[in-house]
Design an enzyme around this catalytic site. Structure first.
Site, PDB file in Angstrom:
ATOM      1  CG  HIS A   1      -2.480  12.926   4.174  1.00 47.71           C
ATOM      2  ND1 HIS A   1      -3.789  12.986   4.626  1.00 47.71           N
ATOM      3  CD2 HIS A   1      -1.935  11.841   4.794  1.00 47.71           C
ATOM      4  CE1 HIS A   1      -4.021  11.989   5.465  1.00 47.71           C
ATOM      5  NE2 HIS A   1      -2.916  11.289   5.590  1.00 47.71           N
TER       6      HIS A   1
ATOM      7  CB  SER B   1      -2.859  13.391  -3.068  1.00 44.24           C
ATOM      8  OG  SER B   1      -3.744  12.856  -2.112  1.00 44.24           O
TER       9      SER B   1
ATOM     10  CG  HIS C   1       1.684   3.528   4.241  1.00 38.21           C
ATOM     11  ND1 HIS C   1       0.779   3.263   3.232  1.00 38.21           N
ATOM     12  CD2 HIS C   1       1.063   4.373   5.097  1.00 38.21           C
ATOM     13  CE1 HIS C   1      -0.347   3.928   3.465  1.00 38.21           C
ATOM     14  NE2 HIS C   1      -0.207   4.604   4.600  1.00 38.21           N
TER      15      HIS C   1
ATOM     16  CB  THR D   1     -10.824   3.271  -2.087  1.00 37.84           C
ATOM     17  OG1 THR D   1     -11.036   4.581  -1.551  1.00 37.84           O
ATOM     18  CG2 THR D   1     -12.102   2.796  -2.754  1.00 37.84           C
TER      19      THR D   1
ATOM     20  CG  HIS E   1      -1.867   1.110   1.317  1.00 36.07           C
ATOM     21  ND1 HIS E   1      -2.848   1.182   2.289  1.00 36.07           N
ATOM     22  CD2 HIS E   1      -2.031   2.232   0.564  1.00 36.07           C
ATOM     23  CE1 HIS E   1      -3.555   2.293   2.128  1.00 36.07           C
ATOM     24  NE2 HIS E   1      -3.055   2.948   1.099  1.00 36.07           N
TER      25      HIS E   1
ATOM     26  N   GLY F   1      -5.158   3.469  -2.233  1.00 35.96           N
ATOM     27  CA  GLY F   1      -4.995   2.164  -1.618  1.00 35.96           C
ATOM     28  C   GLY F   1      -5.962   1.886  -0.490  1.00 35.96           C
TER      29      GLY F   1
END
Length: 401
Positions: free
Chosen positions: A207, A203, A162, A112, A104, A110
């Protein structure tokens, strides 16, 4: 009698010439004047065994001179991973020793996709997902603790937050042995999702701007944990950071994140001297080539921008169907974020993710190749494709026939 003597001398002469030839070739190879075939240029450093070879020859053409350690970290991975072709030919046996391992990567969709895996697969024994609990129990039929899925929403972050390719391949077998209380050999089906590098990078920036850090990530590589990696910020997080400051941090792991997380980092000295100018071009070549090879050897990967194609490939590869289709996210927000940037900023983002851009182009071509192959071999392609892109229409069509 003389004829026999001549024949014996002739055979003896041939044997002598052959032995001299072998000795000469051995001498040349010993002095590095003969090279291994191109297809084995990366194999000496890879101990993950794959039972199927890659479908693209270009990822295997790296000069042998690039395949060396910059920092000297050995890789001792010894697990059986299943590549795409074998996964398609043999399918996924949920009742045996097969395990799907989801790599991921941050901000690729990832989360979803991970929920799809635990909640939407049509299985005789679906994952048990109790309310008010983040994780689901994805046990094999007739077992109480044998996991067929290794992911955030099934086992949790057993190999670290991760975890990347280097961490997962080194950790997954031991983590499952510990979880299940027994040691066994399994077949691993590695999967992942990639995203357009510019959209993914922005993105991640947003974040982090809101306070995310992923500071608990292990960064395990070559048998050790790299806990002293420098941070781009002072204090507990980087809340409120501006894009230019985000980009100007040379050791920001957001740069080319997808390439780094898919590569075997032991080939490039792990995190020693990470993102320094010394040997940076060589390091980049090694990481990109490794990431391409690992991606191509995975049982499956999808692209965030091509949800329908990605879903179809997963279903045909694993011979498993999703009850709910993958939704193609509206690109309006990403487009709006890009529209707010100056041309200079957009170009800078592109440069900082040049490896990811090349990796995505490779992935896109490979994805389309796999789709065409699966479509060609699918006798019910129209029905299966319609069910993916228009699930409700497909159901009505099935009911009327």
């Amino acid at each position: 009698m003389k004829r026999w003597v001549k024949m014996i001398r002739f055979i003896g002469g041939l044997c002598l010439v052959t032995l001299l030839g072998i000795a000469y070739v051995s001498y040349l190879c010993h002095n590095s004047l003969c090279l291994a075939p191109e297809h084995s240029s990366l194999s000496p450093r890879y101990s993950v065994s794959s039972s199927s070879s890659s479908s693209r020859s270009e990822i295997l053409s790296t000069p042998a001179s690039l395949v060396k350690l910059i920092g000297g970290f050995p890789s001792k991975v010894n697990i059986e991973s299943v590549a795409f072709q074998e996964a398609y030919n043999m399918g996924f046996d949920i009742t045996s020793r097969d395990v799907i391992v989801f790599l991921h990567i941050q901000k690729t969709g990832g989360t979803t996709f991970g929920r799809h895996l635990v909640r939407d697969l049509n299985l005789e024994n679906p994952c048990n997902c109790p309310r008010k609990r983040k994780r689901c129990d994805c046990f094999r039929p007739n077992t109480v603790n044998e996991q067929w899925l290794f992911s955030r929403y099934s086992t949790g972050w057993k190999c670290g937050l991760h975890a990347d390719w280097t961490e997962l391949t080194d950790c997954v077998e031991g983590a499952l042995d510990e979880y299940e209380g027994t040691s066994r050999k399994r077949r691993y089906f590695f999967i992942t999702v990639l995203r357009d590098p510019i959209h993914r990078y922005l993105s991640e920036f947003r974040h982090v701007q809101r306070g995310a850090t992923w500071k608990s990530a292990r960064h395990w590589c070559g048998g050790q944990e790299f806990t002293s990696l420098p941070h781009c910020y002072k204090g507990s997080n980087w809340t409120g950071v501006e894009l230019d400051e985000f980009m100007n941090c040379s050791y920001n792991l957001a740069h080319n994140r997808q390439t780094r997380m898919l590569a075997d980092l032991t080939l490039a000295g792990c995190y020693t001297g990470y993102n320094t100018t010394a040997d940076q071009l060589e390091r980049d070549k090694i990481l990109l080539q490794s990431a391409k090879q690992n991606l191509a050897s995975m049982a499956y990967f999808g692209l965030t921008e091509e949800q329908a194609t990605s879903q179809y490939i997963f279903e045909r590869t694993f011979h498993l169907d999703f009850a709910n289709p993958f939704d193609q996210a509206n690109a309006t927000l990403s487009a709006q974020a890009i529209a707010e940037l100056t041309p200079v900023q957009i170009e800078r983002v592109r440069q900082l993710n040049s490896l990811d851009n090349e990796l995505l182009e490779f992935a896109r071509q490979l994805l389309h190749e796999r789709f065409k192959m699966l479509k060609r071999r699918d006798p019910h392609f129209r029905r299966n494709w319609l069910r993916v892109i228009h699930p409700h229409k497909s159901e009505r069509t099935t009911e009327t026939h």
